[in-house]
Write a protein that holds these residues in place. Structure first.
Motif, mmCIF file in Angstrom:
data_model
loop_
_atom_site.group_PDB
_atom_site.id
_atom_site.type_symbol
_atom_site.label_atom_id
_atom_site.label_comp_id
_atom_site.label_asym_id
_atom_site.label_seq_id
_atom_site.Cartn_x
_atom_site.Cartn_y
_atom_site.Cartn_z
ATOM 1 N N GLN A 183 0.889 -1.181 0.128
ATOM 2 C CA GLN A 183 0.105 -0.249 0.026
ATOM 3 C C GLN A 183 1.036 0.985 -0.028
ATOM 4 O O GLN A 183 0.675 2.270 -0.395
ATOM 5 C CB GLN A 183 -0.598 -0.296 1.301
ATOM 6 C CG GLN A 183 -1.455 1.443 1.012
ATOM 7 C CD GLN A 183 -2.778 1.111 2.437
ATOM 8 O OE1 GLN A 183 -2.055 0.324 3.460
ATOM 9 N NE2 GLN A 183 -3.973 1.631 2.349
ATOM 10 N N GLU A 184 1.802 1.269 1.100
ATOM 11 C CA GLU A 184 2.881 1.891 1.159
ATOM 12 C C GLU A 184 3.162 2.665 -0.928
ATOM 13 O O GLU A 184 3.915 3.815 -0.819
ATOM 14 C CB GLU A 184 4.061 2.595 1.617
ATOM 15 C CG GLU A 184 3.647 2.114 3.212
ATOM 16 C CD GLU A 184 2.900 0.884 3.654
ATOM 17 O OE1 GLU A 184 3.163 -0.038 2.760
ATOM 18 O OE2 GLU A 184 2.377 0.490 4.394
ATOM 19 N N SER A 185 4.041 1.857 -1.513
ATOM 20 C CA SER A 185 4.600 1.552 -2.824
ATOM 21 C C SER A 185 3.276 2.421 -3.849
ATOM 22 O O SER A 185 3.936 2.647 -4.369
ATOM 23 C CB SER A 185 5.393 0.214 -2.868
ATOM 24 O OG SER A 185 6.626 -0.224 -2.286
ATOM 25 N N ALA B 121 3.220 6.128 -3.051
ATOM 26 C CA ALA B 121 4.204 6.739 -2.566
ATOM 27 C C ALA B 121 3.840 8.085 -3.667
ATOM 28 O O ALA B 121 4.498 9.282 -3.396
ATOM 29 C CB ALA B 121 5.425 5.636 -2.997
ATOM 30 N N GLY C 242 -4.733 6.176 3.988
ATOM 31 C CA GLY C 242 -4.359 4.971 3.373
ATOM 32 C C GLY C 242 -4.907 4.617 1.268
ATOM 33 O O GLY C 242 -4.709 3.280 0.876
#
Length: 94
Positions: free
Chosen positions: A73-75, A78, A86
């Protein structure tokens, strides 16, 4: 093959076409010519001819669908211009 006016009107009704009275004879002649050509094609010997679905050989240019790890999810978020809790934030479309 001779096509009657009633057959032309029947086909026109099925296709939801309005045909002027003066055009019925012309359409009957044209449809008859097309059906004569189809009859001519039916007489061609096609034994030994491989059936095809396209005139040219088509091949799939895409890669095989292989399972691979997905992005976190972070990638994924980004480079998002705007994010919240989120998820991507996008303009409301109504």
């Amino acid at each position: 093959m001779k096509i009657s006016k009633d057959e032309v009107l029947h086909v026109a009704r099925l296709a939801r076409l309005d045909i002027a009275e003066g055009e019925i004879d012309r359409f009957a002649e044209q449809i008859g010519t097309i059906l004569d050509y189809v009859d001519t094609l039916k007489q061609v010997d096609t034994t030994g001819v491989v059936a095809t679905s396209h005139a040219t050989a088509l091949t799939n240019a895409f890669r095989e669908d292989e399972e691979a790890p997905h992005l976190s999810q972070e990638s994924s978020l980004a480079n998002a211009p705007e994010k919240d809790d989120g998820a991507f934030v996008v303009p409301k479309v109504i």
